[in-house]
Design a protein around this motif. Structure first.
Motif, PDB file in Angstrom:
ATOM      1  N   CYS A 231     -18.744 -32.365  -4.178  1.00 47.58           N
ATOM      2  CA  CYS A 231     -18.464 -31.319  -4.745  1.00 47.58           C
ATOM      3  C   CYS A 231     -17.911 -31.536  -6.144  1.00 47.58           C
ATOM      4  CB  CYS A 231     -17.934 -30.275  -4.081  1.00 47.58           C
ATOM      5  SG  CYS A 231     -17.903 -29.085  -5.471  1.00 47.58           S
ATOM      6  N   MET A 232     -18.175 -31.271  -7.691  1.00 55.41           N
ATOM      7  CA  MET A 232     -17.328 -31.635  -8.586  1.00 55.41           C
ATOM      8  C   MET A 232     -17.098 -30.177  -9.359  1.00 55.41           C
ATOM      9  SD  MET A 232     -19.693 -35.126  -9.987  1.00 55.41           S
ATOM     10  CE  MET A 232     -21.364 -34.283 -10.571  1.00 55.41           C
ATOM     11  N   ASP A 233     -17.831 -29.359  -9.212  1.00 55.15           N
ATOM     12  CA  ASP A 233     -17.357 -27.872  -9.508  1.00 55.15           C
ATOM     13  C   ASP A 233     -17.894 -27.059  -8.788  1.00 55.15           C
ATOM     14  OD1 ASP A 233     -16.216 -27.132 -11.701  1.00 55.15           O
ATOM     15  OD2 ASP A 233     -18.718 -26.367 -12.536  1.00 55.15           O
ATOM     16  N   GLY A 234     -17.170 -26.257  -8.897  1.00 54.30           N
ATOM     17  CA  GLY A 234     -17.822 -24.812  -7.832  1.00 54.30           C
ATOM     18  C   GLY A 234     -17.135 -24.318  -6.833  1.00 54.30           C
ATOM     19  N   GLU A 235     -16.911 -23.467  -5.843  1.00 54.16           N
ATOM     20  CA  GLU A 235     -17.055 -23.377  -4.421  1.00 54.16           C
ATOM     21  C   GLU A 235     -18.483 -22.929  -3.587  1.00 54.16           C
ATOM     22  OE1 GLU A 235     -13.329 -21.230  -4.278  1.00 54.16           O
ATOM     23  OE2 GLU A 235     -12.468 -22.489  -5.646  1.00 54.16           O
ATOM     24  N   GLY A 236     -17.795 -23.306  -2.678  1.00 58.95           N
ATOM     25  CA  GLY A 236     -19.025 -22.761  -1.487  1.00 58.95           C
ATOM     26  C   GLY A 236     -19.166 -22.749  -0.383  1.00 58.95           C
TER      27      GLY A 236
ATOM     28  N   GLU B 196     -19.284 -25.870  12.882  1.00 55.24           N
ATOM     29  CA  GLU B 196     -18.151 -25.515  12.570  1.00 55.24           C
ATOM     30  C   GLU B 196     -18.357 -25.011  10.848  1.00 55.24           C
ATOM     31  OE1 GLU B 196     -14.110 -26.683  11.634  1.00 55.24           O
ATOM     32  OE2 GLU B 196     -15.056 -28.085  13.910  1.00 55.24           O
ATOM     33  N   THR B 197     -18.574 -24.435  10.274  1.00 53.36           N
ATOM     34  CA  THR B 197     -17.690 -24.068   8.529  1.00 53.36           C
ATOM     35  C   THR B 197     -17.023 -24.235   8.131  1.00 53.36           C
ATOM     36  OG1 THR B 197     -19.685 -21.777   9.189  1.00 53.36           O
ATOM     37  CG2 THR B 197     -18.926 -22.251   7.445  1.00 53.36           C
ATOM     38  N   TYR B 198     -17.445 -24.952   6.880  1.00 51.22           N
ATOM     39  CA  TYR B 198     -16.424 -25.818   6.399  1.00 51.22           C
ATOM     40  C   TYR B 198     -16.633 -25.349   4.844  1.00 51.22           C
ATOM     41  CZ  TYR B 198     -16.176 -29.365  10.273  1.00 51.22           C
ATOM     42  OH  TYR B 198     -16.708 -29.450  10.995  1.00 51.22           O
ATOM     43  N   PRO B 199     -15.734 -25.254   4.087  1.00 51.28           N
ATOM     44  CA  PRO B 199     -15.574 -24.967   3.129  1.00 51.28           C
ATOM     45  C   PRO B 199     -15.845 -26.202   2.071  1.00 51.28           C
ATOM     46  CG  PRO B 199     -12.753 -25.035   3.774  1.00 51.28           C
ATOM     47  CD  PRO B 199     -14.017 -24.999   4.592  1.00 51.28           C
ATOM     48  N   ILE B 200     -16.081 -26.128   0.731  1.00 57.10           N
ATOM     49  CA  ILE B 200     -16.653 -26.999  -0.186  1.00 57.10           C
ATOM     50  C   ILE B 200     -15.733 -26.221  -1.368  1.00 57.10           C
ATOM     51  CG2 ILE B 200     -18.405 -27.846  -1.651  1.00 57.10           C
ATOM     52  CD1 ILE B 200     -20.415 -27.367   0.587  1.00 57.10           C
ATOM     53  N   ARG B 201     -15.482 -26.976  -2.479  1.00 54.11           N
ATOM     54  CA  ARG B 201     -14.445 -27.098  -3.966  1.00 54.11           C
ATOM     55  C   ARG B 201     -14.220 -28.249  -4.251  1.00 54.11           C
ATOM     56  NH1 ARG B 201      -9.280 -28.383  -3.363  1.00 54.11           N
ATOM     57  NH2 ARG B 201      -8.252 -28.894  -1.433  1.00 54.11           N
TER      58      ARG B 201
END
Length: 127
Positions: free
Chosen positions: A61-66, A74-79
């Motif tokens: 991930c280069m930009d943004g969030e999800g 499991e659920t993992y945050p992305i940033r």
């Protein structure tokens, strides 16, 4: 040597735009490298069910969030700065809170025109 710019891909068959993502396939199977490389924007407020049963995908991930939710896990945050690799062919849900710019590597390489089928799968490139 291969030199490309993402603008070279926009508007060609190697730009695949769907309701949830827009992917510019920078390196494809026909380039003969052994992997493919995509510059993909995940559209904000979307959720995509994906299952790469035929591929291994690495995503940076280069930009943004999800977030990415492994179905049944499991659920993992992305940033920005997050890397995930689907080396177990995990079925997952990808959710974008904001537009996420991702760099994606696939093995085996994509032909450049793939879209997910009803199960979220890409076929193996035949060209």
């Amino acid at each position: 040597m291969i030199v490309k710019h993402v603008s070279d891909i926009v508007g060609t068959k190697n730009e695949v735009d769907t309701p949830t993502w827009d992917s510019r396939r920078l390196i494809v199977r026909s380039d003969g490298i052994g992997f493919s490389l995509n510059h993909t924007v995940i559209k904000p407020g979307t959720e995509t069910q994906i299952w790469y049963k035929n591929h291994v995908e690495a995503v940076y991930c280069m930009d943004g969030e999800g977030e990415i939710e492994v179905i049944g896990g499991e659920t993992y945050p992305i940033r920005p700065g997050t890397l995930y690799v689907l080396n177990g062919h995990e079925k997952h849900l990808l959710r974008a809170k904001s537009a996420m710019t991702m760099l994606c590597v696939f093995d085996p390489p994509l032909s450049g025109t793939e879209v997910h089928d009803a199960d979220g799968v890409y076929p193996i490139a035949q060209d």
